[in-house]
Design a protein around this motif. Structure first.
Motif, PDB file in Angstrom:
ATOM      1  N   TYR A   1       0.846  -1.188   0.000  1.00 36.01           N
ATOM      2  CA  TYR A   1       0.000   0.000   0.000  1.00 36.01           C
ATOM      3  C   TYR A   1       0.883   1.240   0.000  1.00 36.01           C
ATOM      4  O   TYR A   1       1.955   1.249   0.612  1.00 36.01           O
TER       5      TYR A   1
ATOM      6  N   LYS B   1      -0.262   4.582   1.056  1.00 36.74           N
ATOM      7  CA  LYS B   1      -1.346   5.419   1.587  1.00 36.74           C
ATOM      8  C   LYS B   1      -0.949   6.881   1.744  1.00 36.74           C
ATOM      9  O   LYS B   1      -1.817   7.735   1.869  1.00 36.74           O
TER      10      LYS B   1
ATOM     11  N   ARG C   1      -2.880  10.360  -4.067  1.00 37.27           N
ATOM     12  CA  ARG C   1      -3.987   9.442  -4.373  1.00 37.27           C
ATOM     13  C   ARG C   1      -3.541   8.068  -3.878  1.00 37.27           C
ATOM     14  O   ARG C   1      -2.795   7.374  -4.560  1.00 37.27           O
TER      15      ARG C   1
ATOM     16  N   CYS D   1      -2.742   4.402  -3.195  1.00 37.24           N
ATOM     17  CA  CYS D   1      -2.842   3.315  -4.162  1.00 37.24           C
ATOM     18  C   CYS D   1      -2.275   2.026  -3.597  1.00 37.24           C
ATOM     19  O   CYS D   1      -1.749   1.998  -2.484  1.00 37.24           O
TER      20      CYS D   1
ATOM     21  N   HIS E   1      -0.361  -1.970  -4.885  1.00 34.29           N
ATOM     22  CA  HIS E   1       0.342  -2.732  -5.910  1.00 34.29           C
ATOM     23  C   HIS E   1       0.447  -4.156  -5.382  1.00 34.29           C
ATOM     24  O   HIS E   1       1.028  -4.383  -4.323  1.00 34.29           O
TER      25      HIS E   1
ATOM     26  N   LYS F   1      -2.620  -3.243  -9.986  1.00 37.28           N
ATOM     27  CA  LYS F   1      -2.402  -1.893  -9.470  1.00 37.28           C
ATOM     28  C   LYS F   1      -3.705  -1.125  -9.498  1.00 37.28           C
ATOM     29  O   LYS F   1      -4.545  -1.353 -10.374  1.00 37.28           O
ATOM     30  N   GLY F   2      -3.837  -0.196  -8.573  1.00 41.51           N
ATOM     31  CA  GLY F   2      -5.020   0.645  -8.590  1.00 41.51           C
ATOM     32  C   GLY F   2      -4.994   1.693  -7.502  1.00 41.51           C
ATOM     33  O   GLY F   2      -4.146   1.675  -6.608  1.00 41.51           O
ATOM     34  N   ILE F   3      -5.938   2.589  -7.600  1.00 44.52           N
ATOM     35  CA  ILE F   3      -6.149   3.624  -6.602  1.00 44.52           C
ATOM     36  C   ILE F   3      -7.120   3.062  -5.568  1.00 44.52           C
ATOM     37  O   ILE F   3      -8.146   2.483  -5.935  1.00 44.52           O
ATOM     38  N   ILE F   4      -6.796   3.206  -4.295  1.00 53.96           N
ATOM     39  CA  ILE F   4      -7.683   2.721  -3.246  1.00 53.96           C
ATOM     40  C   ILE F   4      -9.005   3.490  -3.325  1.00 53.96           C
ATOM     41  O   ILE F   4      -9.017   4.702  -3.462  1.00 53.96           O
TER      42      ILE F   4
ATOM     43  N   ASP G   1     -11.219   3.238  -5.746  1.00 56.41           N
ATOM     44  CA  ASP G   1     -11.594   3.525  -7.128  1.00 56.41           C
ATOM     45  C   ASP G   1     -12.130   2.233  -7.734  1.00 56.41           C
ATOM     46  O   ASP G   1     -11.869   1.149  -7.218  1.00 56.41           O
TER      47      ASP G   1
ATOM     48  N   ILE H   1      -8.973  -1.122 -11.882  1.00 55.29           N
ATOM     49  CA  ILE H   1      -7.664  -1.697 -11.575  1.00 55.29           C
ATOM     50  C   ILE H   1      -6.983  -2.024 -12.894  1.00 55.29           C
ATOM     51  O   ILE H   1      -7.653  -2.255 -13.903  1.00 55.29           O
TER      52      ILE H   1
END
Length: 104
Positions: free
Chosen positions: A43, A45, A49, A51, A53, A63-66, A68, A71
């Motif tokens: 993470y 954090k 933004r 995110c 992995h 991968k992504g934005i927490i 959101d 992914i």
């Protein structure tokens, strides 16, 4: 019927096996933690933004934005289609569990 939308991400590397998945839910931490049995999650954090992995044991990365609903998943060059098929089976089951829990 699939619970997500999937499209290949175009980039300058034609051989890259990167796909974007649009989910019907937000990728909150309880959802992200479901990837833990498949690999290692990191993470970030403190980023503007926040995110995550995840590196999966088969070589795929998620991968992504927490919080959101999108992914991105990169599949390894060796046998990408099999890895993608296995990931999508896992994702479909995970989404069924998550949406069933939400309906309670």
């Amino acid at each position: 019927m699939k619970q997500y939308e999937c499209k290949r991400v175009e980039n300058c590397f034609s051989s890259a096996n990167i796909y974007e998945y649009r989910l019907p839910i937000k990728a909150k931490e309880e959802f992200i933690e479901c990837f833990a049995p498949l690999g290692v999650i990191k993470y970030h954090k403190n980023f503007p933004r926040p995110c995550f992995h995840a590196t999966l044991t088969d070589g795929a990365t998620v991968k992504g934005i927490i919080a959101d609903s999108v992914i991105k998943v990169s599949f390894p060059d060796s046998n990408p289609q099999e890895c993608k098929a296995n990931f999508e089976i896992f994702l479909e089951d995970l989404l069924k569990q998550q949406t069933a829990g939400r309906e309670r």
